[in-house]
Design an enzyme around this catalytic site. Sequence first.
Site, PDB file in Angstrom:
ATOM      1  N   MET A 281       0.965  -1.151  -0.065  1.00 55.00           N
ATOM      2  CA  MET A 281      -0.085   0.051   0.001  1.00 55.00           C
ATOM      3  C   MET A 281       0.928   1.280   0.081  1.00 55.00           C
ATOM      4  O   MET A 281       0.305   2.199   0.235  1.00 55.00           O
ATOM      5  CB  MET A 281      -1.023  -0.022   1.318  1.00 55.00           C
TER       6      MET A 281
ATOM      7  N   LEU B  92       6.687   3.110   1.685  1.00 61.44           N
ATOM      8  CA  LEU B  92       7.564   1.981   1.811  1.00 61.44           C
ATOM      9  C   LEU B  92       8.585   2.062   2.780  1.00 61.44           C
ATOM     10  O   LEU B  92       9.033   3.313   2.934  1.00 61.44           O
ATOM     11  CB  LEU B  92       8.127   1.701   0.288  1.00 61.44           C
TER      12      LEU B  92
ATOM     13  N   HIS C 133       9.217  -3.518   3.660  1.00 59.18           N
ATOM     14  CA  HIS C 133       8.799  -3.584   2.306  1.00 59.18           C
ATOM     15  C   HIS C 133      10.236  -3.948   1.397  1.00 59.18           C
ATOM     16  O   HIS C 133      10.028  -4.959   0.567  1.00 59.18           O
ATOM     17  CB  HIS C 133       8.225  -2.372   1.564  1.00 59.18           C
TER      18      HIS C 133
ATOM     19  N   GLN D 285     -10.263  -2.791   1.826  1.00 61.52           N
ATOM     20  CA  GLN D 285      -9.828  -3.595   3.305  1.00 61.52           C
ATOM     21  C   GLN D 285      -9.806  -2.629   4.383  1.00 61.52           C
ATOM     22  O   GLN D 285      -9.272  -2.951   5.467  1.00 61.52           O
ATOM     23  CB  GLN D 285      -8.574  -4.049   3.053  1.00 61.52           C
TER      24      GLN D 285
ATOM     25  N   GLY E  39       4.895 -10.440   3.946  1.00 58.16           N
ATOM     26  CA  GLY E  39       5.725 -10.407   5.137  1.00 58.16           C
ATOM     27  C   GLY E  39       4.740 -11.085   6.213  1.00 58.16           C
ATOM     28  O   GLY E  39       3.716 -11.072   6.410  1.00 58.16           O
TER      29      GLY E  39
ATOM     30  N   LYS F 291       4.964 -10.335   9.054  1.00 57.52           N
ATOM     31  CA  LYS F 291       4.525  -9.254   9.909  1.00 57.52           C
ATOM     32  C   LYS F 291       2.967  -9.228  10.033  1.00 57.52           C
ATOM     33  O   LYS F 291       2.367  -9.089  11.133  1.00 57.52           O
ATOM     34  CB  LYS F 291       4.977  -7.811   9.396  1.00 57.52           C
TER      35      LYS F 291
ATOM     36  N   SER G  46       6.512  -0.516  10.203  1.00 58.39           N
ATOM     37  CA  SER G  46       5.144  -0.615   9.868  1.00 58.39           C
ATOM     38  C   SER G  46       5.028   0.889   9.215  1.00 58.39           C
ATOM     39  O   SER G  46       5.368   1.970   9.705  1.00 58.39           O
ATOM     40  CB  SER G  46       4.259  -0.864  10.939  1.00 58.39           C
TER      41      SER G  46
HETATM   42  P1  AMP Z   1       1.626  -2.934   3.550  1.00 58.10           P
HETATM   43  O1  AMP Z   1       1.971  -1.981   2.561  1.00 58.10           O
HETATM   44  O2  AMP Z   1       1.386  -2.720   4.972  1.00 58.10           O
HETATM   45  O3  AMP Z   1       0.225  -3.553   3.099  1.00 58.10           O
HETATM   46  O4  AMP Z   1       2.458  -4.219   3.387  1.00 58.10           O
HETATM   47  C1  AMP Z   1       2.855  -4.819   2.244  1.00 58.10           C
HETATM   48  C2  AMP Z   1       3.651  -6.099   2.280  1.00 58.10           C
HETATM   49  O5  AMP Z   1       4.831  -5.740   3.127  1.00 58.10           O
HETATM   50  C3  AMP Z   1       2.906  -6.974   3.352  1.00 58.10           C
HETATM   51  O6  AMP Z   1       3.154  -8.432   2.743  1.00 58.10           O
HETATM   52  C4  AMP Z   1       3.406  -7.049   4.891  1.00 58.10           C
HETATM   53  O7  AMP Z   1       3.525  -8.082   5.507  1.00 58.10           O
HETATM   54  C5  AMP Z   1       4.908  -6.498   4.434  1.00 58.10           C
HETATM   55  N1  AMP Z   1       5.510  -5.923   5.270  1.00 58.10           N
HETATM   56  C6  AMP Z   1       4.935  -4.817   6.124  1.00 58.10           C
HETATM   57  N2  AMP Z   1       5.688  -4.430   7.080  1.00 58.10           N
HETATM   58  C7  AMP Z   1       6.919  -5.288   7.195  1.00 58.10           C
HETATM   59  C8  AMP Z   1       7.896  -5.661   7.822  1.00 58.10           C
HETATM   60  N3  AMP Z   1       8.093  -5.037   9.224  1.00 58.10           N
HETATM   61  N4  AMP Z   1       8.617  -6.804   7.726  1.00 58.10           N
HETATM   62  C9  AMP Z   1       8.418  -7.597   6.788  1.00 58.10           C
HETATM   63  N5  AMP Z   1       7.333  -7.483   5.966  1.00 58.10           N
HETATM   64  C10 AMP Z   1       6.697  -6.377   6.203  1.00 58.10           C
END
Ligand code: AMP
Length: 280
Positions: free
Chosen positions: A26, A29, A33, A57, A144, A146, A182
């Site tokens: 999303m 970054l 990411h 979502q 991730g 996470k 995050s």
């Molecule tokens: P998001 O942009 O938050 O939807 O995350 C996109 C992808 O990055 C998802 O697969 C998350 O699980 C992964 N992700 C987010 N934060 C982390 C982190 N701290 N370590 C590893 N992967 C992450």
Amino acid sequence: MHVTKTIEETRRQLAGAGRIALVPTMGALHVGHMSLVKRAREIADTVVVSIFVNPTQFGPGEDFTRYPRPLENDLAMCRAEGVSLVFEPTVDEMYPPAEVPVEIDVPSLTGVLEGAHRPGHFAGVCRVVTKLFQAVRPSVACFGMKDFQQLAVVRAMTAGLFLGVEIEACPTVREADGLACSSRNVYLKPGERPAALSLSKALREAHQLVADGETDPAPVEWAMRDQMQAHGVAVDYAAVRDPRTLSPVDMINTRLSPVVCLVAGRVGAVRLIDNAVLGG
Ligand code: AMP
């Protein structure tokens, strides 16, 4: 690096690209990411990052409109990491106004934990991930750990619907003090750091209790909850679960089967989640 906004252009640019790895995001970054991007580069010929703040979502009252969208910075990070293509669609491209809404569900995994606290969240995740898979047609997609429950849901959906995409799980990247990276951490006020850190602290405490021989999940769950509440976190859940089914476990024996500890709570206006797999 190509930046595309439509599915048609994305498919055109990716024709003949070989083995494609997709990293769905999303945006906003961070190093977490980018660890997925690095892994994607190791396992594929072409790395595609999607940047899409997916409205379906987010629940009513969640942070969809104020979710950070630093696109230029995101593109620079992707360029620096050797990404071939960034797919950055509009909401209308992903959800054409004339579309008859489609819902995909993995009921045994989506009603608990995050799903219980964010009704409709995983329906939105399943919908957008399927659309992104169809738009990019990757061989593999990196997610991730996470977002442990999301990973479990996406794995089950991909297998159950024969989507033909390998799912690559990537470990959680943390800041030096243990806080899981995050996009939402930017909302934390300086004074809220100790409360935010209590999530990873709770997980370390759970790890220690189990290492010291605790086999009953209940005291481990209480200890995690206590740790977070002591720092003023409004706890949504602190749970010990089977990593595959996300069902409660009767007993912890990590030599026989791993468990996952999952925590979620609100620190001021910011909702944070974290998890740790013990054993396995
Ligand atoms: P998001 O942009 O938050 O939807 O995350 C996109 C992808 O990055 C998802 O697969 C998350 O699980 C992964 N992700 C987010 N934060 C982390 C982190 N701290 N370590 C590893 N992967 C992450």
